[in-house]
Enzyme design. Structure first.
Site, PDB file in Angstrom:
ATOM      1  N   GLY A 154       0.685  -1.279   0.078  1.00 24.74           N
ATOM      2  CA  GLY A 154       0.016   0.123   0.008  1.00 24.74           C
ATOM      3  C   GLY A 154       0.504   1.243  -0.107  1.00 24.74           C
ATOM      4  O   GLY A 154       1.685   1.488   0.920  1.00 24.74           O
TER       5      GLY A 154
ATOM      6  N   GLY B 134       0.002   4.296   0.476  1.00 26.42           N
ATOM      7  CA  GLY B 134      -0.661   5.403   0.774  1.00 26.42           C
ATOM      8  C   GLY B 134      -0.051   6.169   2.222  1.00 26.42           C
ATOM      9  O   GLY B 134       1.001   6.118   2.079  1.00 26.42           O
TER      10      GLY B 134
ATOM     11  N   GLU C 206       2.294  -1.138  -4.750  1.00 25.88           N
ATOM     12  CA  GLU C 206       0.919  -0.016  -4.831  1.00 25.88           C
ATOM     13  C   GLU C 206       0.131  -0.507  -5.991  1.00 25.88           C
ATOM     14  O   GLU C 206       0.745  -0.772  -7.038  1.00 25.88           O
ATOM     15  CB  GLU C 206       1.256   1.228  -4.818  1.00 25.88           C
TER      16      GLU C 206
ATOM     17  N   ALA D  17      -0.611  -1.926   4.838  1.00 24.23           N
ATOM     18  CA  ALA D  17      -1.208  -0.360   5.022  1.00 24.23           C
ATOM     19  C   ALA D  17      -2.093  -0.302   3.756  1.00 24.23           C
ATOM     20  O   ALA D  17      -1.990   0.636   3.097  1.00 24.23           O
ATOM     21  CB  ALA D  17      -0.398   0.496   5.302  1.00 24.23           C
TER      22      ALA D  17
ATOM     23  N   GLY E  95      -5.493   0.750   3.753  1.00 26.03           N
ATOM     24  CA  GLY E  95      -6.796   1.214   3.950  1.00 26.03           C
ATOM     25  C   GLY E  95      -7.245   1.025   5.649  1.00 26.03           C
ATOM     26  O   GLY E  95      -6.647   0.168   6.268  1.00 26.03           O
TER      27      GLY E  95
ATOM     28  N   ALA F  90      -7.504  13.488  11.930  1.00 23.11           N
ATOM     29  CA  ALA F  90      -7.765  13.671  13.200  1.00 23.11           C
ATOM     30  C   ALA F  90      -8.439  15.109  13.355  1.00 23.11           C
ATOM     31  O   ALA F  90      -9.552  15.252  13.935  1.00 23.11           O
ATOM     32  CB  ALA F  90      -6.691  13.810  13.794  1.00 23.11           C
TER      33      ALA F  90
ATOM     34  N   HIS G  37      10.895  37.614   4.648  1.00 23.07           N
ATOM     35  CA  HIS G  37      11.755  37.172   3.743  1.00 23.07           C
ATOM     36  C   HIS G  37      13.315  36.660   4.524  1.00 23.07           C
ATOM     37  O   HIS G  37      13.377  37.451   5.507  1.00 23.07           O
ATOM     38  CB  HIS G  37      12.171  37.948   2.632  1.00 23.07           C
TER      39      HIS G  37
HETATM   40  P1  FAD Z   1     -10.266   7.236  16.782  1.00 20.78           P
HETATM   41  O1  FAD Z   1      -8.934   8.070  17.055  1.00 20.78           O
HETATM   42  O2  FAD Z   1     -10.077   6.037  16.020  1.00 20.78           O
HETATM   43  O3  FAD Z   1     -10.444   6.920  18.240  1.00 20.78           O
HETATM   44  C1  FAD Z   1     -11.790   5.823  18.352  1.00 20.78           C
HETATM   45  C2  FAD Z   1     -11.711   5.432  19.956  1.00 20.78           C
HETATM   46  O4  FAD Z   1     -12.816   4.770  20.004  1.00 20.78           O
HETATM   47  C3  FAD Z   1     -10.609   4.488  19.994  1.00 20.78           C
HETATM   48  O5  FAD Z   1      -9.869   4.622  21.083  1.00 20.78           O
HETATM   49  C4  FAD Z   1     -11.264   2.996  20.155  1.00 20.78           C
HETATM   50  O6  FAD Z   1     -10.704   2.073  21.129  1.00 20.78           O
HETATM   51  C5  FAD Z   1     -12.658   3.445  20.715  1.00 20.78           C
HETATM   52  N1  FAD Z   1     -13.733   2.581  20.585  1.00 20.78           N
HETATM   53  C6  FAD Z   1     -14.149   1.862  19.481  1.00 20.78           C
HETATM   54  N2  FAD Z   1     -15.136   1.395  19.617  1.00 20.78           N
HETATM   55  C7  FAD Z   1     -15.751   1.479  20.803  1.00 20.78           C
HETATM   56  C8  FAD Z   1     -16.783   0.941  21.750  1.00 20.78           C
HETATM   57  N3  FAD Z   1     -17.644   0.213  21.199  1.00 20.78           N
HETATM   58  N4  FAD Z   1     -16.809   1.771  22.953  1.00 20.78           N
HETATM   59  C9  FAD Z   1     -16.079   2.399  23.395  1.00 20.78           C
HETATM   60  N5  FAD Z   1     -14.831   2.807  22.723  1.00 20.78           N
HETATM   61  C10 FAD Z   1     -14.801   2.510  21.567  1.00 20.78           C
HETATM   62  N6  FAD Z   1      -4.776  11.732  11.003  1.00 20.78           N
HETATM   63  C11 FAD Z   1      -4.300  13.034  10.790  1.00 20.78           C
HETATM   64  O7  FAD Z   1      -5.126  13.811  10.725  1.00 20.78           O
HETATM   65  N7  FAD Z   1      -2.665  13.223  10.902  1.00 20.78           N
HETATM   66  C12 FAD Z   1      -1.788  12.059  11.195  1.00 20.78           C
HETATM   67  O8  FAD Z   1      -0.698  12.496  10.975  1.00 20.78           O
HETATM   68  C13 FAD Z   1      -2.302  10.967  11.237  1.00 20.78           C
HETATM   69  N8  FAD Z   1      -1.350   9.895  11.407  1.00 20.78           N
HETATM   70  C14 FAD Z   1      -1.829   8.555  11.487  1.00 20.78           C
HETATM   71  C15 FAD Z   1      -0.935   7.728  11.609  1.00 20.78           C
HETATM   72  C16 FAD Z   1      -1.368   6.178  11.663  1.00 20.78           C
HETATM   73  C17 FAD Z   1      -0.264   5.159  11.762  1.00 20.78           C
HETATM   74  C18 FAD Z   1      -2.754   6.028  11.752  1.00 20.78           C
HETATM   75  C19 FAD Z   1      -3.401   4.699  11.860  1.00 20.78           C
HETATM   76  C20 FAD Z   1      -3.718   7.009  11.417  1.00 20.78           C
HETATM   77  C21 FAD Z   1      -3.189   8.176  11.429  1.00 20.78           C
HETATM   78  N9  FAD Z   1      -4.346   9.275  11.342  1.00 20.78           N
HETATM   79  C22 FAD Z   1      -3.789  10.672  11.100  1.00 20.78           C
HETATM   80  C23 FAD Z   1      -5.739   9.180  11.359  1.00 20.78           C
HETATM   81  C24 FAD Z   1      -6.071   9.662  12.499  1.00 20.78           C
HETATM   82  O9  FAD Z   1      -5.551   8.651  13.663  1.00 20.78           O
HETATM   83  C25 FAD Z   1      -7.743   9.369  12.646  1.00 20.78           C
HETATM   84  O10 FAD Z   1      -8.347  10.045  11.610  1.00 20.78           O
HETATM   85  C26 FAD Z   1      -8.365   9.886  14.049  1.00 20.78           C
HETATM   86  O11 FAD Z   1      -7.596   9.094  15.045  1.00 20.78           O
HETATM   87  C27 FAD Z   1      -9.994   9.632  13.810  1.00 20.78           C
HETATM   88  O12 FAD Z   1     -10.343   9.927  15.163  1.00 20.78           O
HETATM   89  P2  FAD Z   1     -11.440   9.333  15.773  1.00 20.78           P
HETATM   90  O13 FAD Z   1     -11.858  10.086  17.020  1.00 20.78           O
HETATM   91  O14 FAD Z   1     -12.730   9.349  14.785  1.00 20.78           O
HETATM   92  O15 FAD Z   1     -11.374   8.187  16.090  1.00 20.78           O
HETATM   93  P1  NAD Z   2      -4.503   4.982   2.252  1.00 23.37           P
HETATM   94  O1  NAD Z   2      -5.934   4.536   1.577  1.00 23.37           O
HETATM   95  O2  NAD Z   2      -3.895   5.984   2.343  1.00 23.37           O
HETATM   96  O3  NAD Z   2      -4.022   3.941   1.184  1.00 23.37           O
HETATM   97  C1  NAD Z   2      -3.942   2.756   1.019  1.00 23.37           C
HETATM   98  C2  NAD Z   2      -3.316   2.372  -0.285  1.00 23.37           C
HETATM   99  O4  NAD Z   2      -3.243   1.040  -0.469  1.00 23.37           O
HETATM  100  C3  NAD Z   2      -3.913   2.801  -1.377  1.00 23.37           C
HETATM  101  O5  NAD Z   2      -2.872   3.504  -2.202  1.00 23.37           O
HETATM  102  C4  NAD Z   2      -4.313   1.680  -2.250  1.00 23.37           C
HETATM  103  O6  NAD Z   2      -4.467   1.788  -3.620  1.00 23.37           O
HETATM  104  C5  NAD Z   2      -3.333   0.661  -1.891  1.00 23.37           C
HETATM  105  N1  NAD Z   2      -3.950  -0.671  -1.808  1.00 23.37           N
HETATM  106  C6  NAD Z   2      -5.199  -0.943  -1.448  1.00 23.37           C
HETATM  107  N2  NAD Z   2      -5.143  -2.649  -1.589  1.00 23.37           N
HETATM  108  C7  NAD Z   2      -4.012  -3.008  -1.926  1.00 23.37           C
HETATM  109  C8  NAD Z   2      -3.326  -4.195  -2.409  1.00 23.37           C
HETATM  110  N3  NAD Z   2      -3.839  -5.371  -2.241  1.00 23.37           N
HETATM  111  N4  NAD Z   2      -1.837  -4.145  -2.793  1.00 23.37           N
HETATM  112  C9  NAD Z   2      -1.480  -2.965  -3.053  1.00 23.37           C
HETATM  113  N5  NAD Z   2      -1.742  -1.751  -2.827  1.00 23.37           N
HETATM  114  C10 NAD Z   2      -3.129  -1.749  -2.172  1.00 23.37           C
HETATM  115  O7  NAD Z   2      -4.608   4.037   3.775  1.00 23.37           O
HETATM  116  P2  NAD Z   2      -3.781   3.857   4.932  1.00 23.37           P
HETATM  117  O8  NAD Z   2      -2.255   4.249   4.348  1.00 23.37           O
HETATM  118  O9  NAD Z   2      -3.866   2.523   5.322  1.00 23.37           O
HETATM  119  O10 NAD Z   2      -4.096   5.085   5.848  1.00 23.37           O
HETATM  120  C11 NAD Z   2      -5.333   4.868   6.284  1.00 23.37           C
HETATM  121  C12 NAD Z   2      -6.013   6.318   6.494  1.00 23.37           C
HETATM  122  O11 NAD Z   2      -5.349   6.596   7.632  1.00 23.37           O
HETATM  123  C13 NAD Z   2      -5.532   7.130   5.452  1.00 23.37           C
HETATM  124  O12 NAD Z   2      -6.447   7.169   4.361  1.00 23.37           O
HETATM  125  C14 NAD Z   2      -5.724   8.442   6.116  1.00 23.37           C
HETATM  126  O13 NAD Z   2      -6.857   9.043   6.224  1.00 23.37           O
HETATM  127  C15 NAD Z   2      -5.207   8.247   7.692  1.00 23.37           C
HETATM  128  N6  NAD Z   2      -3.670   8.537   7.780  1.00 23.37           N
HETATM  129  C16 NAD Z   2      -3.705   9.874   7.831  1.00 23.37           C
HETATM  130  C17 NAD Z   2      -2.228  10.326   7.897  1.00 23.37           C
HETATM  131  C18 NAD Z   2      -1.936  11.799   8.008  1.00 23.37           C
HETATM  132  O14 NAD Z   2      -2.777  12.321   7.902  1.00 23.37           O
HETATM  133  N7  NAD Z   2      -0.644  11.993   7.964  1.00 23.37           N
HETATM  134  C19 NAD Z   2      -1.277   9.340   8.271  1.00 23.37           C
HETATM  135  C20 NAD Z   2      -1.680   8.139   8.182  1.00 23.37           C
HETATM  136  C21 NAD Z   2      -3.053   7.790   7.949  1.00 23.37           C
END
Ligand code: FAD
Ligand code: NAD
Length: 478
Positions: A186, A188, A209, A275, A277, A326, A450
């Site tokens: 992936g 992404g 990808e 990774a 999605g 987030a 600047h």
């Molecule tokens: P979440 O942060 O997913 O929180 C949901 C919470 O609900 C969790 O703690 C979960 O355990 C809890 N929960 C689930 N079901 C239940 C239940 N039934 N009862 C009680 N609690 C429950 N986004 C950015 O904007 N910038 C970034 O740099 C960025 N980097 C990322 C890097 C990674 C590796 C990953 C995986 C994601 C990243 N994201 C980033 C995406 C970002 O983390 C999410 O968009 C964001 O956390 C979503 O917020 P949320 O409040 O919707 O849910």
């Molecule tokens: P993503 O959607 O960003 O990327 C997934 C990639 O995997 C895509 O390019 C897709 O075409 C590819 N893909 C899907 N199936 C595949 C396969 N079988 N083989 C090869 N490639 C394949 O998803 P992600 O990287 O898992 O991140 C999930 C989400 O978390 C993001 O969409 C984003 O919303 C959030 N996130 C945000 C940040 C940030 O804001 N900096 C950082 C990390 C994650």
């Protein structure tokens, strides 16, 4: 407080304590509501703080330092090869997470938000039952509920059996070791960010990808610049390629890939990160006991006020739809709570910034060129190359690009994209410009310090009028 005179004792339950849930709970408490926040973790934070944005950015900071040190040789400053103390790096990252989640725990207490550590599910349209972490149940009756349960990684059925060598983002963030080589499935956000971390630590990274380009959906002009850098950082980037099968044999991963012609090939890796999605956490929530509806991808359906099809239940953040970011979750949180408080708010932004924290960073906001072309909208596109930026040159970062999208009838800025150092910080100016209805001639006239990278916005606008002092383009006559 601005709505202090409207204090009410509405009973609100917020399910999930990520960047959607905790700001919702905090704002509701600030408005005088009786709030219970539910999450399985001991303190608020969600995916973002525990296993997402924050730990990944802590590690990317280390990666950035390593990259900068290796470039320093270009200007006559030579560092030795980095010595990585993995244990210390892990502890540092965990401390960052601990400080921030600890801080949230304190802020929650100060606001008198009640916390139920456990997993909630709806038993009706006005009651949830929490399976408490410590055992037993807690029944919570509510006037309003906010679903903020976030998302979890998609795990495609490509791994044969179980293998500890195959990681998702959560286990990859633990950096259990620095493998010699790593397959990233992936290209992404996560694949490229965590690929960057591992590559900086010395791993040979191969990104696979399935579509024809990295970061599908992002602006190609920007992605091309990033890719040319990643081509030097990563061992291989295989586009139009799918991973069909991964199996563990004698401590290695045997991987079967297929290309567009469905021709298979095999490769061997020490480890793999999947990774591809994330999907919404809308299952096992008891939604069938309410009138809340989900769409075919599992996202909870909401209107512009973040209200579900059940009057008193709202949904925000990843569980309520894309972009899964987030800051989008936090913004929706404020809308949902203000609506509960009786204000006619709606979630209707002109621009949601997106940042990929790679080396270099890539960021965009508002309307993209791709989107405009798909919709057949008329746009003007201005691209200012960082080779013409004094600041970029002083930093040895001449490959960057700042791009403005404007509406021809008004010259208003409606979109922007940046690739280059610090793009993630810079994108705020463009987002504000779009939301404030800024025109290109405003941007052109605003004095930018600047030498800074933010000048590239001003120069892009100047370039639109063919008035950029640092870029001459005889074709652009305005
Ligand atoms: P979440 O942060 O997913 O929180 C949901 C919470 O609900 C969790 O703690 C979960 O355990 C809890 N929960 C689930 N079901 C239940 C239940 N039934 N009862 C009680 N609690 C429950 N986004 C950015 O904007 N910038 C970034 O740099 C960025 N980097 C990322 C890097 C990674 C590796 C990953 C995986 C994601 C990243 N994201 C980033 C995406 C970002 O983390 C999410 O968009 C964001 O956390 C979503 O917020 P949320 O409040 O919707 O849910
Ligand atoms: P993503 O959607 O960003 O990327 C997934 C990639 O995997 C895509 O390019 C897709 O075409 C590819 N893909 C899907 N199936 C595949 C396969 N079988 N083989 C090869 N490639 C394949 O998803 P992600 O990287 O898992 O991140 C999930 C989400 O978390 C993001 O969409 C984003 O919303 C959030 N996130 C945000 C940040 C940030 O804001 N900096 C950082 C990390 C994650």
């Amino acid at each position: 407080h601005e709505y202090g005179d409207k204090m009410s004792q509405k009973k609100v339950v917020v399910i999930g304590a990520g960047p959607g849930g905790y700001p919702a709970a905090f704002r509701a408490a600030d408005l005088g509501m009786d709030v219970t926040l539910v999450d399985p973790a001991s303190k608020p934070g969600g995916v973002c703080l525990y296993v997402g944005c924050i730990p990944s950015k802590a590690l990317l900071h280390a990666a950035h330092t390593i990259t900068e040190a290796s470039h320093a040789n270009e200007y006559g400053v030579k560092f030795d090869d980095p010595q990585i103390d993995l244990e210390k790096l892990r502890t540092w990252k965990d401390n960052v997470v601990g400080k921030l989640t600890g801080g949230l725990g304190m802020l929650m207490k100060q606001r008198k938000v009640k916390y139920a550590q456990g997993v909630a599910s709806f038993s009706s349209s006005n009651q949830v039952i929490v399976q408490l972490q410590e055992g037993g149940e807690q029944i919570i009756d509510f006037d309003y509920a906010i679903i903020a349960t976030g998302s979890i990684p998609v795990l495609p059925p490509i791994v044969e059996g179980e293998s500890t060598l195959v990681m998702d983002s959560t286990s990859a963030l633990e950096i259990p070791d620095v493998p010699k080589n790593l397959l990233v499935v992936g290209g992404g956000y996560i694949g490229l960010e965590l690929g960057t971390v591992y590559a900086s630590l010395g791993t040979k990274v191969t990104v696979v990808e399935m579509t024809s380009g990295l970061l599908p959906g992002a602006d190609r002009d920007l992605v091309d610049v990033l890719k040319s850098d990643l081509d030097t950082r990563f061992d291989q980037i295989l586009l139009n390629t799918r991973v069909e099968k991964i199996s563990e044999k004698s401590g290695k991963l045997r991987v079967t890939l297929s290309d567009l012609e469905k021709t298979n090939s095999n490769m061997t890796f020490d480890k793999a990160l999947i990774a591809v999605g994330r999907r919404p956490m809308s299952k096992n929530l008891g939604l069938e006991n309410t009138n809340v509806k989900t769409n075919e991808r599992g996202f909870v359906q909401i209107d512009k006020q973040c209200r579900t099809s059940d009057q008193n239940i709202f949904a925000i953040g990843d569980v309520a739809g894309e972009p899964m970011l987030a800051h989008k979750a936090t913004s929706e949180a404020h809308v949902a709570v203000d609506v509960i408080n009786g204000k006619p708010e709606s979630f209707d932004p002109l621009a949601i910034p997106a940042v990929v924290f790679t080396e270099p960073e890539l960021a965009w906001t508002g309307l993209s060129e791709l989107e405009a072309r798909q919709k057949n909208w008329e746009i003007e596109v201005t691209k200012f190359p960082w080779a013409a930026s004094g600041r970029a040159t002083t930093m040895g970062k001449k490959k960057g690009l700042t791009k403005l999208i404007s509406e021809p009838s008004t010259n208003r800025i409606i979109g922007a994209g940046i690739v280059g150092n610090g793009a993630g910080e810079m994108i705020a100016e463009a987002t504000l410009a779009i939301e404030m209805g800024t025109k290109l001639d405003d941007m052109k006239s605003v004095i930018h310090a600047h030498p800074t990278l933010s000048e590239t916005f001003m120069e892009s606008a100047e370039l639109f009028y063919n008035q950029s002092p640092h870029f001459y383009s005889p074709k652009r006559k305005k």
